[in-house]
Design a protein around this motif. Structure first.
Motif, short mmCIF file in Angstrom:
data_model
loop_
_atom_site.label_atom_id
_atom_site.label_comp_id
_atom_site.label_asym_id
_atom_site.label_seq_id
_atom_site.Cartn_x
_atom_site.Cartn_y
_atom_site.Cartn_z
N ILE A 7 0.84 -1.20 0.00
CA ILE A 7 0.00 0.00 0.00
C ILE A 7 0.87 1.25 0.00
N GLU A 8 1.94 1.26 0.78
CA GLU A 8 2.84 2.40 0.82
C GLU A 8 3.49 2.63 -0.54
N LEU A 9 3.92 1.56 -1.20
CA LEU A 9 4.52 1.70 -2.54
C LEU A 9 3.50 2.22 -3.54
N ALA A 10 2.26 1.75 -3.43
CA ALA A 10 1.20 2.24 -4.32
C ALA A 10 0.99 3.74 -4.13
N LYS A 11 1.01 4.18 -2.88
CA LYS A 11 0.87 5.61 -2.59
C LYS A 11 2.04 6.40 -3.17
N ALA A 13 3.73 5.64 -5.68
CA ALA A 13 3.62 5.63 -7.14
C ALA A 13 2.52 6.57 -7.63
N GLY A 14 1.78 7.17 -6.70
CA GLY A 14 0.77 8.15 -7.08
C GLY A 14 -0.66 7.63 -7.10
N PHE A 15 -0.87 6.38 -6.68
CA PHE A 15 -2.22 5.86 -6.62
C PHE A 15 -2.96 6.51 -5.45
N ALA A 16 -4.20 6.86 -5.68
CA ALA A 16 -5.02 7.44 -4.61
C ALA A 16 -5.36 6.36 -3.59
N ASP A 17 -5.66 6.76 -2.39
CA ASP A 17 -5.99 5.81 -1.33
C ASP A 17 -7.12 4.87 -1.73
N GLY A 18 -8.11 5.36 -2.46
CA GLY A 18 -9.26 4.55 -2.84
C GLY A 18 -8.96 3.48 -3.87
N VAL A 19 -7.83 3.58 -4.55
CA VAL A 19 -7.50 2.61 -5.59
C VAL A 19 -7.33 1.21 -4.99
N VAL A 20 -6.83 1.13 -3.79
CA VAL A 20 -6.65 -0.18 -3.15
C VAL A 20 -7.98 -0.89 -3.03
N ILE A 22 -10.59 -0.40 -4.97
CA ILE A 22 -11.10 -0.72 -6.32
C ILE A 22 -10.38 -1.94 -6.89
N VAL A 23 -9.07 -1.91 -6.88
CA VAL A 23 -8.27 -3.00 -7.45
C VAL A 23 -8.27 -4.19 -6.52
N GLY A 24 -8.28 -3.92 -5.25
CA GLY A 24 -8.24 -4.98 -4.25
C GLY A 24 -6.81 -5.20 -3.78
N LEU A 25 -6.69 -5.40 -2.51
CA LEU A 25 -5.37 -5.61 -1.93
C LEU A 25 -4.72 -6.85 -2.51
N TYR A 26 -5.49 -7.91 -2.74
CA TYR A 26 -4.93 -9.12 -3.31
C TYR A 26 -4.31 -8.84 -4.67
N GLY A 27 -4.97 -8.04 -5.49
CA GLY A 27 -4.43 -7.70 -6.81
C GLY A 27 -3.12 -6.94 -6.70
N PHE A 28 -3.07 -5.98 -5.77
CA PHE A 28 -1.83 -5.23 -5.57
C PHE A 28 -0.72 -6.14 -5.07
N MET A 29 -1.04 -7.02 -4.12
CA MET A 29 -0.04 -7.94 -3.58
C MET A 29 0.51 -8.85 -4.67
N LYS A 30 -0.38 -9.40 -5.48
CA LYS A 30 0.04 -10.30 -6.55
C LYS A 30 0.95 -9.56 -7.53
N PHE A 31 0.54 -8.35 -7.91
CA PHE A 31 1.33 -7.55 -8.84
C PHE A 31 2.71 -7.25 -8.26
N ALA A 32 2.76 -6.83 -7.00
CA ALA A 32 4.04 -6.51 -6.36
C ALA A 32 4.96 -7.72 -6.33
#
Length: 71
Positions: A7-11, A13-20, A22-32
């Motif tokens: 989540i910190e890396l997403a922030k 990178a410029g992603f808004a707080d609400g993006v997590v 929308i995309v879902g934490l699982y999606g961000f984790m998998k991508f990372a």
């Protein structure tokens, strides 16, 4: 990598707080984790190439890996 680190890396990178949400934490984790795996393999390849050279040492690998960010 923890969910908080992702989540910190997403922030950063410029992603808004609400993006997590929308995309879902699982999606961000998998991508990372996928990005990290690719980077680790590429770094390992750099080290492997340097290891095959008789005149290289650990510092050469360090400089070569850091130089990758300049591409």
């Amino acid at each position: 990598m923890t969910k908080y680190e992702v989540i910190e890396l997403a922030k950063q990178a410029g992603f808004a707080d609400g993006v997590v949400e929308i995309v879902g934490l699982y999606g961000f984790m998998k991508f990372a984790h996928l990005v990290a795996a690719v980077e680790r393999e590429e770094c390992a390849n750099v080290c492997e190439q340097l290891a095959m050279q008789q005149d290289s040492d650990a510092w050469d690998a360090t400089y070569a890996i850091r130089a990758r960010s300049e591409k």
